[in-house]
Design a protein around this motif. Structure first.
Motif, PDB file in Angstrom:
ATOM      1  N   ASP A 123       4.483   4.958   6.402  1.00 18.81           N
ATOM      2  CA  ASP A 123       3.889   4.901   5.063  1.00 18.81           C
ATOM      3  C   ASP A 123       4.952   4.866   3.976  1.00 18.81           C
ATOM      4  OD1 ASP A 123       1.365   4.955   6.080  1.00 18.81           O
ATOM      5  OD2 ASP A 123       0.959   7.052   5.597  1.00 18.81           O
ATOM      6  N   LEU A 124       4.579   4.249   2.858  1.00 13.00           N
ATOM      7  CA  LEU A 124       5.352   4.377   1.631  1.00 13.00           C
ATOM      8  C   LEU A 124       4.636   5.433   0.790  1.00 13.00           C
ATOM      9  CD1 LEU A 124       5.908   0.600   0.825  1.00 13.00           C
ATOM     10  CD2 LEU A 124       7.545   2.180   1.828  1.00 13.00           C
ATOM     11  N   VAL A 125       5.400   6.328   0.169  1.00 13.64           N
ATOM     12  CA  VAL A 125       4.789   7.469  -0.518  1.00 13.64           C
ATOM     13  C   VAL A 125       4.910   7.300  -2.025  1.00 13.64           C
ATOM     14  CG1 VAL A 125       4.964   9.953  -0.902  1.00 13.64           C
ATOM     15  CG2 VAL A 125       5.234   9.032   1.390  1.00 13.64           C
ATOM     16  N   LYS A 126       3.803   7.567  -2.731  1.00 13.77           N
ATOM     17  CA  LYS A 126       3.805   7.549  -4.178  1.00 13.77           C
ATOM     18  C   LYS A 126       3.307   8.901  -4.666  1.00 13.77           C
ATOM     19  CE  LYS A 126       2.325   4.797  -8.132  1.00 13.77           C
ATOM     20  NZ  LYS A 126       1.730   3.515  -8.546  1.00 13.77           N
ATOM     21  N   THR A 164      13.930   8.440  -6.487  1.00 11.70           N
ATOM     22  CA  THR A 164      13.254   7.268  -5.922  1.00 11.70           C
ATOM     23  C   THR A 164      14.028   6.770  -4.719  1.00 11.70           C
ATOM     24  OG1 THR A 164      12.503   6.685  -8.129  1.00 11.70           O
ATOM     25  CG2 THR A 164      12.317   4.999  -6.446  1.00 11.70           C
ATOM     26  N   GLU A 191       0.841  -1.201   0.000  1.00 13.49           N
ATOM     27  CA  GLU A 191       0.000   0.000   0.000  1.00 13.49           C
ATOM     28  C   GLU A 191       0.872   1.244   0.000  1.00 13.49           C
ATOM     29  OE1 GLU A 191      -3.187   1.002   0.139  1.00 13.49           O
ATOM     30  OE2 GLU A 191      -4.197  -0.940   0.065  1.00 13.49           O
ATOM     31  N   TYR A 192       0.550   2.185  -0.871  1.00 16.78           N
ATOM     32  CA  TYR A 192       1.261   3.465  -0.914  1.00 16.78           C
ATOM     33  C   TYR A 192       0.319   4.592  -0.528  1.00 16.78           C
ATOM     34  CZ  TYR A 192       5.093   1.193  -3.393  1.00 16.78           C
ATOM     35  OH  TYR A 192       6.140   0.378  -3.723  1.00 16.78           O
ATOM     36  N   GLN A 193       0.857   5.607   0.135  1.00 15.94           N
ATOM     37  CA  GLN A 193       0.094   6.822   0.424  1.00 15.94           C
ATOM     38  C   GLN A 193       0.273   7.735  -0.783  1.00 15.94           C
ATOM     39  OE1 GLN A 193      -1.890   7.772   3.084  1.00 15.94           O
ATOM     40  NE2 GLN A 193      -2.301   9.532   1.814  1.00 15.94           N
ATOM     41  N   GLY A 194      -0.810   8.000  -1.487  1.00 14.63           N
ATOM     42  CA  GLY A 194      -0.722   8.814  -2.703  1.00 14.63           C
ATOM     43  C   GLY A 194      -0.711  10.304  -2.375  1.00 14.63           C
ATOM     44  N   HIS A 227       8.995   7.060  -2.616  1.00 17.11           N
ATOM     45  CA  HIS A 227       9.224   5.644  -2.874  1.00 17.11           C
ATOM     46  C   HIS A 227       8.846   5.267  -4.300  1.00 17.11           C
ATOM     47  CE1 HIS A 227       8.846   5.919   1.558  1.00 17.11           C
ATOM     48  NE2 HIS A 227       9.884   5.101   1.501  1.00 17.11           N
ATOM     49  N   LYS A 228       7.833   5.943  -4.863  1.00  9.10           N
ATOM     50  CA  LYS A 228       7.400   5.659  -6.230  1.00  9.10           C
ATOM     51  C   LYS A 228       6.835   6.916  -6.874  1.00  9.10           C
ATOM     52  CE  LYS A 228       6.752   0.914  -7.166  1.00  9.10           C
ATOM     53  NZ  LYS A 228       5.907  -0.116  -7.741  1.00  9.10           N
TER      54      LYS A 228
END
Length: 150
Positions: A111-114, A149, A74-77, A130-131
């Motif tokens: 969180d992973l961030v996109k 990235t 899951e990424y936090q957009g 991250h993305k």
């Protein structure tokens, strides 16, 4: 003031409420206002979440379906217009990294961030995430910035 409108001082009289289960003489002994028998009359009773009085609950009537991928990431957009808003509010000047996003409450600490491509970016920013979506990366570089990235 006269005898017709006397009343005690504010806050001096407290209504104690009914004392139930304190003997027959009180009028509230015996069943202690709980009625007769049944689960609700028992001590320690607490209704389970989703309990429907013994009827088969809806979560057991409706069949299970679908599939949950245990490897999903899951990424936090965060959109470009959000980054532009940070620039407009003078919260960032030239670099946007994870600490900046976390301190502005746009992402949680785990969180992973996109970075997503909605909106337009006018500022020249070095963005670390991250993305990136292809459109977001293109927009950042078109504005003269850099997409790093993590």
């Amino acid at each position: 003031m006269d005898l017709s409108n006397l009343k005690p001082a504010e806050g001096s009289v407290k209504n104690q409420g009914k004392r139930v289960g304190r003997g027959q003489g009180s009028g509230k002994g015996g069943t202690a206002t709980r009625g007769h028998k049944g689960a609700k009359s028992r001590s320690g009773y607490s209704k389970k979440v989703g309990f429907e009085g013994g009827q088969m609950p809806i979560q057991r009537r409706v069949p299970k379906f679908g599939f949950t991928n245990i490897n999903r990431v899951e990424y936090q957009g965060i959109n470009l217009d959000t980054l532009q808003q940070l620039v407009d509010d003078n919260k960032v000047t030239d670099t946007v990294d994870f600490e900046t996003l976390f301190s502005n409450r746009l992402a949680g600490k785990n969180d992973l961030v996109k970075i997503l491509g909605r909106g337009e970016l006018k500022a020249k920013l070095k963005v670390s995430a991250h993305k990136f979506t292809a459109s977001a990366k293109a927009a950042i570089e078109a504005a003269g910035g850099e997409a790093v990235t993590l």
